[in-house]
Design a protein around this motif. Structure first.
Motif, short mmCIF file in Angstrom:
data_model
loop_
_atom_site.label_atom_id
_atom_site.label_comp_id
_atom_site.label_asym_id
_atom_site.label_seq_id
_atom_site.Cartn_x
_atom_site.Cartn_y
_atom_site.Cartn_z
N ARG A 9 0.84 -1.20 0.00
CA ARG A 9 0.00 0.00 0.00
C ARG A 9 0.88 1.24 0.00
NH1 ARG A 9 -5.31 -1.13 2.15
NH2 ARG A 9 -5.55 -3.39 2.41
N ASP A 28 -3.06 2.76 -3.77
CA ASP A 28 -3.55 3.53 -2.63
C ASP A 28 -4.62 2.71 -1.91
OD1 ASP A 28 -3.74 5.82 -1.10
OD2 ASP A 28 -5.33 6.69 -2.34
N SER A 29 -4.61 2.75 -0.58
CA SER A 29 -5.60 1.97 0.19
C SER A 29 -7.03 2.32 -0.19
CB SER A 29 -5.43 2.23 1.69
OG SER A 29 -4.31 1.53 2.15
N ALA A 69 -7.76 0.19 -3.17
CA ALA A 69 -7.59 -1.24 -2.88
C ALA A 69 -8.75 -1.76 -2.02
CB ALA A 69 -6.27 -1.48 -2.16
#
Ligand code: NCD
Length: 319
Positions: free
Chosen positions: A272, A277-278, A281
């Motif tokens: 990450r 990018d979280s 995701a």
């Protein structure tokens, strides 16, 4: 396309060489195992009496665990060995290790190794079936199959879809197996990477090459991100992680030009803030990442099932 009822090779070493009918066969049987895995009774006995040995010379969470689960759910005896606690530590060669396991009447070896071609070498020497769990930067066939299954289940087809594979293409066996499978099944495949992370022989795959992420994902149905494989890098391929993320990390802004309902994939393990990018995701409406893991068990059950179906005619070429 004529339907296949079995695989033409006794081993699964790569996507290269598989026909569209063989890929369909594997995916269709995987569907059966998805249903079984979601049902109350996850256990069958189609592999009862069989012995499967996982031999992993490289780190793995998903692949090793899912092969183990797959074997156990089908009723096989499954053993895992890793170099840290095996005679490899005492200087035994790869081939001697494989021949030792073969002599114990293993029916199938699942092998992961850091060198491209190592799994093929083993397959040429042993009697049992061999499955490639990832060899160097070469192939990772079960990953491409599980990715295809996840896509097909969501979008109903592979043919004609625009799939952008993005990141460290150069070091990625996942990218190679996916390019081969998706092209074989008629998808429109793009690869996106900085020039330093693009293989010199990329032209042989018949894919479109991009160096700009936003451009590469434009109107894509699927955006597949790859991890920066720093363990395979000898030297410097990217100026810095921060700069890599700035240009090649997938975030909302770069995803904006893809189809409005484009799906995001990643084989894991994810880094990450490096390639993804979280925020994207973890987007439950767009991310297929957890489903990929689920599909991994079903696909590996299908592979183990098909490769052990008739061992009398399913023997390797070795002595
Ligand atoms: C991949 C691999 O090992 O090639 N992981 C996996 O099997 N899911 C990708 C990676 O390591 O980045």
């Amino acid at each position: 396309m004529p339907a296949a009822s079995q695989l033409s090779s006794p081993h699964l070493l790569g996507i290269e060489g598989l026909s569209p009918a063989e890929i369909e066969l594997l995916l269709d049987l995987s569907e059966h195992y998805v249903k079984m895995n979601r049902s109350g009774n996850k256990k069958s006995d189609v592999l009862r009496g069989r012995t499967i040995i996982n031999v992993f010379f490289e780190a793995s969470t998903r692949t090793r665990t899912s092969f183990e689960l797959a074997g156990k759910r089908l009723g096989a005896d499954v053993i895992n060995i890793s170099p840290e606690v095996s005679a490899v530590r005492k200087g035994e060669t790869l081939l001697d290790t494989a021949l030792t396991l073969d002599a114990m009447h293993a029916d199938l070896l699942v092998v992961r190794h850091p060198e491209s071609g190592a799994v093929q070498l083993i397959a040429e020497k042993v009697r049992c079936a061999v499955v490639n769990g990832g060899d160097g930067a070469h192939e990772h066939p079960t990953q491409a199959l599980l990715d295809a299954l996840a896509i097909r289940r969501r979008l109903g087809r592979l043919h004609g879809l625009v799939v952008a594979i993005c990141g460290d293409i150069l070091h990625s066996r996942v990218a190679r197996s996916n390019m081969l499978l998706l092209k074989t099944m008629g998808a429109d495949v793009r690869v996106v990477a900085p020039p330093t992370l693009m293989p010199a022989d990329i032209d042989r795959y018949g894919v479109s090459v991009f160096h700009d992420l936003a451009e590469g994902v434009r109107d894509a149905d699927i955006v597949m991100m790859l991890r920066l494989q720093q363990e395979r890098m000898r030297g410097s391929y990217v100026p810095s992680i921060a700069e890599y993320f700035h240009f090649y990390g997938l975030d909302r802004a770069k995803l904006a030009g893809a189809k409005p309902d484009a799906l995001i994939m990643h084989p894991g393990p994810m880094n990450r803030g490096v390639e993804i990018d979280s925020d994207v995701a973890d987007d439950i409406n767009r991310s297929l990442i957890q489903e990929q893991v689920e599909m991994g068990v079903a696909v590996r059950m299908a592979c183990l099932d098909l490769l052990t179906r008739d061992l009398s005619t399913n023997q390797g070429t070795g002595q």
